[in-house]
Design an enzyme around this catalytic site. Structure first.
Site, PDB file in Angstrom:
ATOM      1  N   GLY A  10       0.876  -1.270  -0.143  1.00 51.48           N
ATOM      2  CA  GLY A  10      -0.033   0.264  -0.079  1.00 51.48           C
ATOM      3  C   GLY A  10       0.771   1.275   0.121  1.00 51.48           C
ATOM      4  N   ALA A  11       2.073   1.390   0.246  1.00 48.13           N
ATOM      5  CA  ALA A  11       3.100   2.487   0.030  1.00 48.13           C
ATOM      6  C   ALA A  11       3.603   2.316  -1.295  1.00 48.13           C
ATOM      7  CB  ALA A  11       4.075   2.500   1.292  1.00 48.13           C
ATOM      8  N   GLY A  15      -0.416   0.985  -5.195  1.00 46.09           N
ATOM      9  CA  GLY A  15      -1.101   0.793  -3.878  1.00 46.09           C
ATOM     10  C   GLY A  15      -1.675   1.870  -3.071  1.00 46.09           C
ATOM     11  N   THR A  38      10.175  -1.068   0.775  1.00 42.93           N
ATOM     12  CA  THR A  38      11.777  -1.116  -0.071  1.00 42.93           C
ATOM     13  C   THR A  38      11.857   0.032  -0.689  1.00 42.93           C
ATOM     14  OG1 THR A  38      10.420  -1.859  -2.106  1.00 42.93           O
ATOM     15  CG2 THR A  38      11.305  -3.591  -0.525  1.00 42.93           C
ATOM     16  N   THR A  94       8.690  -4.968  -9.116  1.00 43.27           N
ATOM     17  CA  THR A  94       8.135  -4.677 -10.127  1.00 43.27           C
ATOM     18  C   THR A  94       9.006  -4.272 -11.459  1.00 43.27           C
ATOM     19  OG1 THR A  94       7.805  -2.356 -10.063  1.00 43.27           O
ATOM     20  CG2 THR A  94       5.816  -3.650  -9.057  1.00 43.27           C
ATOM     21  N   THR A 134      -0.309  -8.248 -13.991  1.00 46.81           N
ATOM     22  CA  THR A 134       0.157  -7.428 -15.153  1.00 46.81           C
ATOM     23  C   THR A 134      -0.069  -8.177 -16.492  1.00 46.81           C
ATOM     24  OG1 THR A 134       2.151  -6.791 -16.158  1.00 46.81           O
ATOM     25  CG2 THR A 134       2.438  -8.704 -14.720  1.00 46.81           C
ATOM     26  N   ASP A 135      -0.043  -7.138 -17.558  1.00 46.62           N
ATOM     27  CA  ASP A 135      -0.306  -7.709 -19.112  1.00 46.62           C
ATOM     28  C   ASP A 135       0.821  -8.544 -19.323  1.00 46.62           C
ATOM     29  OD1 ASP A 135       1.543  -5.617 -19.261  1.00 46.62           O
ATOM     30  OD2 ASP A 135       0.386  -4.746 -20.815  1.00 46.62           O
ATOM     31  N   GLU A 136       2.045  -8.374 -18.773  1.00 46.68           N
ATOM     32  CA  GLU A 136       3.351  -9.185 -19.077  1.00 46.68           C
ATOM     33  C   GLU A 136       3.259 -10.580 -18.827  1.00 46.68           C
ATOM     34  OE1 GLU A 136       7.128  -7.513 -18.154  1.00 46.68           O
ATOM     35  OE2 GLU A 136       6.367  -5.340 -18.282  1.00 46.68           O
ATOM     36  N   TYR A 159      10.684 -11.289 -14.225  1.00 51.73           N
ATOM     37  CA  TYR A 159       9.610 -10.647 -13.508  1.00 51.73           C
ATOM     38  C   TYR A 159       8.116 -11.166 -13.680  1.00 51.73           C
ATOM     39  CZ  TYR A 159       6.106  -7.189 -13.186  1.00 51.73           C
ATOM     40  OH  TYR A 159       4.796  -6.567 -12.965  1.00 51.73           O
ATOM     41  N   LYS A 163       5.103 -13.096 -11.659  1.00 52.69           N
ATOM     42  CA  LYS A 163       3.798 -12.842 -11.472  1.00 52.69           C
ATOM     43  C   LYS A 163       2.890 -13.998 -12.138  1.00 52.69           C
ATOM     44  CE  LYS A 163       2.419  -9.441 -10.304  1.00 52.69           C
ATOM     45  NZ  LYS A 163       2.014  -9.091  -8.844  1.00 52.69           N
ATOM     46  N   ASN A 188       0.811  -0.792 -18.965  1.00 52.93           N
ATOM     47  CA  ASN A 188       1.725   0.236 -18.162  1.00 52.93           C
ATOM     48  C   ASN A 188       0.972   1.337 -17.671  1.00 52.93           C
ATOM     49  OD1 ASN A 188       3.644  -1.464 -20.329  1.00 52.93           O
ATOM     50  ND2 ASN A 188       4.761   0.246 -19.505  1.00 52.93           N
ATOM     51  N   TYR A 216      15.898   2.098 -25.301  1.00 52.18           N
ATOM     52  CA  TYR A 216      16.101   0.622 -25.663  1.00 52.18           C
ATOM     53  C   TYR A 216      15.890   0.462 -27.002  1.00 52.18           C
ATOM     54  CZ  TYR A 216      16.178   0.021 -20.590  1.00 52.18           C
ATOM     55  OH  TYR A 216      16.224   0.170 -19.363  1.00 52.18           O
ATOM     56  N   PRO A 286      17.351  -7.320 -22.721  1.00 52.50           N
ATOM     57  CA  PRO A 286      17.390  -8.690 -23.260  1.00 52.50           C
ATOM     58  C   PRO A 286      15.843  -9.326 -23.306  1.00 52.50           C
ATOM     59  CG  PRO A 286      18.904  -8.342 -21.488  1.00 52.50           C
ATOM     60  CD  PRO A 286      18.333  -7.256 -21.505  1.00 52.50           C
TER      61      PRO A 286
HETATM   62  O1  DAU Z   1       2.879  -3.619 -18.469  1.00 50.44           O
HETATM   63  C1  DAU Z   1       2.746  -3.659 -17.131  1.00 50.44           C
HETATM   64  C2  DAU Z   1       4.310  -3.408 -16.696  1.00 50.44           C
HETATM   65  O2  DAU Z   1       4.541  -2.009 -17.049  1.00 50.44           O
HETATM   66  C3  DAU Z   1       4.278  -3.494 -15.141  1.00 50.44           C
HETATM   67  O3  DAU Z   1       3.837  -5.193 -14.928  1.00 50.44           O
HETATM   68  C4  DAU Z   1       5.550  -3.398 -14.731  1.00 50.44           C
HETATM   69  O4  DAU Z   1       5.485  -3.630 -13.349  1.00 50.44           O
HETATM   70  C5  DAU Z   1       5.988  -2.269 -14.884  1.00 50.44           C
HETATM   71  O5  DAU Z   1       7.522  -1.879 -14.602  1.00 50.44           O
HETATM   72  C6  DAU Z   1       6.081  -1.918 -16.549  1.00 50.44           C
HETATM   73  O6  DAU Z   1       6.899  -2.672 -17.211  1.00 50.44           O
HETATM   74  P1  DAU Z   1       7.821  -2.082 -18.346  1.00 50.44           P
HETATM   75  O7  DAU Z   1       8.914  -2.891 -18.519  1.00 50.44           O
HETATM   76  O8  DAU Z   1       6.976  -1.990 -19.636  1.00 50.44           O
HETATM   77  O9  DAU Z   1       7.845  -0.470 -17.933  1.00 50.44           O
HETATM   78  P2  DAU Z   1       9.155   0.382 -18.047  1.00 50.44           P
HETATM   79  O10 DAU Z   1       8.855   1.819 -17.562  1.00 50.44           O
HETATM   80  O11 DAU Z   1      10.665  -0.249 -17.271  1.00 50.44           O
HETATM   81  O12 DAU Z   1       9.659   0.461 -19.509  1.00 50.44           O
HETATM   82  C7  DAU Z   1       8.473   0.918 -20.533  1.00 50.44           C
HETATM   83  C8  DAU Z   1       9.084   0.486 -21.910  1.00 50.44           C
HETATM   84  O13 DAU Z   1      10.001   1.575 -22.179  1.00 50.44           O
HETATM   85  C9  DAU Z   1       9.775  -0.736 -22.203  1.00 50.44           C
HETATM   86  O14 DAU Z   1       9.419  -1.288 -23.478  1.00 50.44           O
HETATM   87  C10 DAU Z   1      11.159  -0.391 -21.849  1.00 50.44           C
HETATM   88  C11 DAU Z   1      11.343   0.814 -22.394  1.00 50.44           C
HETATM   89  N1  DAU Z   1      12.347   1.631 -21.591  1.00 50.44           N
HETATM   90  C12 DAU Z   1      12.397   1.658 -20.207  1.00 50.44           C
HETATM   91  C13 DAU Z   1      13.400   2.291 -19.537  1.00 50.44           C
HETATM   92  C14 DAU Z   1      13.273   2.567 -18.081  1.00 50.44           C
HETATM   93  C15 DAU Z   1      13.301   2.321 -22.334  1.00 50.44           C
HETATM   94  O15 DAU Z   1      13.361   2.388 -23.579  1.00 50.44           O
HETATM   95  N2  DAU Z   1      14.174   3.023 -21.729  1.00 50.44           N
HETATM   96  C16 DAU Z   1      14.465   3.077 -20.411  1.00 50.44           C
HETATM   97  O16 DAU Z   1      15.572   3.589 -19.579  1.00 50.44           O
END
Ligand code: DAU
Length: 354
Positions: A10-11, A15, A38, A94, A134-136, A159, A163, A188, A216, A286
């Site tokens: 919840g923090a 949450g 954390t 997450t 999550t959708d992942e 991850y 889940k 997301n 990325y 990766p």
């Molecule tokens: O889809 C739901 C998920 O969304 C949740 O279950 C996860 O807990 C949450 O972390 C999030 O996962 P993503 O990996 O999609 O989120 P993130 O913000 O890390 O990255 C979003 C997209 O952006 C992903 O395609 C990776 C890319 N990215 C991310 C970071 C941090 C970059 O291109 N550069 C970056 O520095």
């Protein structure tokens, strides 16, 4: 009998908003938060939520307990003491990039923690258990239709695998232990208070320090974005009116490439420039999933849920919040080895002193 809801995690980012929405219900339940506090938790902000609803810290409707969901003794004792009617499990590790370098905390919290909560919920005859997922778990949807609520899981990163395991433990308990549980899976999520390791708050941090945001690979991966208020509202709708054993999906607007998302975000922050100047391409994650896609038609029909925030207004509101809360994460960035994570991940800290 008092109506008590236990909110784990919840923090955390989602949450905290769930707790806020619960406290906003008039005649709402007692809320007990269990959170390990954390690096990604913000206990100060959670306490402020309690204060804003009761005028007192740790109001009579909000109790905050610091603890680990994977600590079975702690979980059983807490549940036996507070006798929650509803358990919302939002405690999770997450961040995908972190799971790629060390998945142990993910297994502990997302798998063992879920199992401890499930067991204690069965023992305490909890009336409704909500597993926030999550959708992942559906893996890469490139070239495939959007995942339906009834589809099987095919996770592709550590991850997501943890889940999916947690979800499977919940589904098994529905069938074999008579636990009344539902599972929610969201896309997301963005909004105020998100830890700056995720795409949008990290970009804001980088740009605020006049540094380019890391992208990325080719930046053409597709994600769907949902405002945190809409995600939290969906979780609470599933808790209240969901059907035992069902899976619910919360999707947002249309899919957007990461590059397009960052361009919109840059505009919402009122910053100009050319993408070549404010984005820096770095090695791809990766196994990076190219596309996530959730179909949420059944969820909308059954829960009467729909996102209310448009992408533009959600981004604008988030930008406004960041402008008024620039120091929100300042102390955390120096604690919990957070800077070390950034140095290992990107070869430099998020903000390089000039
Ligand atoms: O889809 C739901 C998920 O969304 C949740 O279950 C996860 O807990 C949450 O972390 C999030 O996962 P993503 O990996 O999609 O989120 P993130 O913000 O890390 O990255 C979003 C997209 O952006 C992903 O395609 C990776 C890319 N990215 C991310 C970071 C941090 C970059 O291109 N550069 C970056 O520095």
């Amino acid at each position: 009998m008092t109506d008590t809801w236990l909110v784990t995690g919840g923090a955390g980012f989602i949450g905290r908003v769930v707790v806020e929405q619960l406290l906003a219900w008039t005649e709402g339940p007692q809320v007990v938060v269990l959170d390990a506090m954390t690096y990604a938790a913000h206990p100060v902000a959670l306490r402020a939520v309690g204060e804003s609803y009761a005028g007192l810290p740790e109001s009579s409707r909000l109790t905050i307990v610091e603890g680990d969901v994977a600590d079975g003794v702690l979980v059983s004792k807490l549940m036996a003491r507070v006798r929650p009617r509803v358990v919302l499990n939002l405690a999770a590790e997450t961040h995908v990039d972190r799971s790629l370098s060390n998945n142990a905390p993910f297994v502990r919290t997302n798998v063992e923690g879920t199992e401890m909560l499930v067991r204690a919920s069965v023992d305490c005859r909890v009336e409704r258990f909500v597993q926030v997922s999550t959708d992942e778990v559906y893996g890469d949807r490139v070239g495939r239709r959007a995942a339906r609520e009834t589809d099987g899981v095919e996770p592709t990163n550590p991850y997501a695998a943890t889940k999916a395991c947690g979800d499977a433990l919940v589904q098994a308990a529905v069938r074999s232990s008579g636990l009344d549980a539902v599972i929610t899976r969201g896309c997301n999520t963005y909004g105020p208070g998100q830890f700056p390791e995720k795409l949008l708050p990290l970009a804001a941090l980088r740009w605020g320090a006049d540094q380019p945001m890391w992208v990325y690979g080719d930046g053409l991966q597709e994600r769907v974005w949902l405002h945190v208020d809409d995600h939290a509202a969906g979780i609470l709708a599933a808790a209240r009116v969901g059907t035992e054993g069902a899976v619910y999906h919360f999707s947002g607007g249309r899919p957007r490439t990461n590059q397009a998302t960052l361009e919109s975000w840059r505009r919402a922050l009122g910053l100009g420039g050319r993408p070549d100047d404010y984005l820096r391409r770095v090695a791809d994650r990766p196994g990076h999933d190219r596309r996530y896609a959730l179909g949420d038609q059944e969820t909308r029909r059954q829960l009467g849920w729909a996102p209310r925030r448009s992408w533009r207004s959600g981004l604008r509101a988030t930008a406004k919040w960041l402008a008024s809360n620039p120091q929100f994460w300042a102390s955390s960035l120096e604690q919990h080895g957070v800077s070390a994570f950034f140095a290992a991940q990107y070869g430099e800290p998020p903000v390089v002193a000039s």
